[in-house]
Design a protein around this motif. Structure first.
Motif: not given
Length: 88
Positions: A32-34, A36-44, A51-52, A57-61
């Motif tokens: 499950r951890r592998r 999950r992919e972080p969402p792409g860069s949010l436009q604008g 990063l926040t 969302a739990g993608y970064l420690s």
């Protein structure tokens, strides 16, 4: 069968059952951890906001978040140094 043998067999069975359960749930958690992919860069959005969002969302420690924010701050300080008043 003597009672002692039955107890030993029951304990051995419970240990094996526990090990199988731990391995099964551990491998499922890793999958499950592998996946999950972080969402792409949010436009604008600023990099700090992205990063926040990833942190919440739990993608970064917390450690990865602090490290990445420090890198962003260092880049910003290097490219856009703060303005200082002119000496008289």
């Amino acid at each position: 069968m003597p009672a002692g043998v039955v107890v030993v067999e029951l304990v051995a069975f419970l240990i094996v059952l526990l090990v199988v359960a731990i391995l099964s749930s551990g491998s499922a958690w890793i999958a499950r951890r592998r996946s999950r992919e972080p969402p792409g860069s949010l436009q604008g959005e600023r990099a700090e906001a992205v990063l926040t969002a990833w942190l919440l969302a739990g993608y970064l420690s917390a450690e990865e978040y602090r490290r990445d924010m420090a890198i962003l701050a260092a880049r910003e300080a290097h490219h856009d140094p703060p303005l200082t008043p002119l000496d008289p």
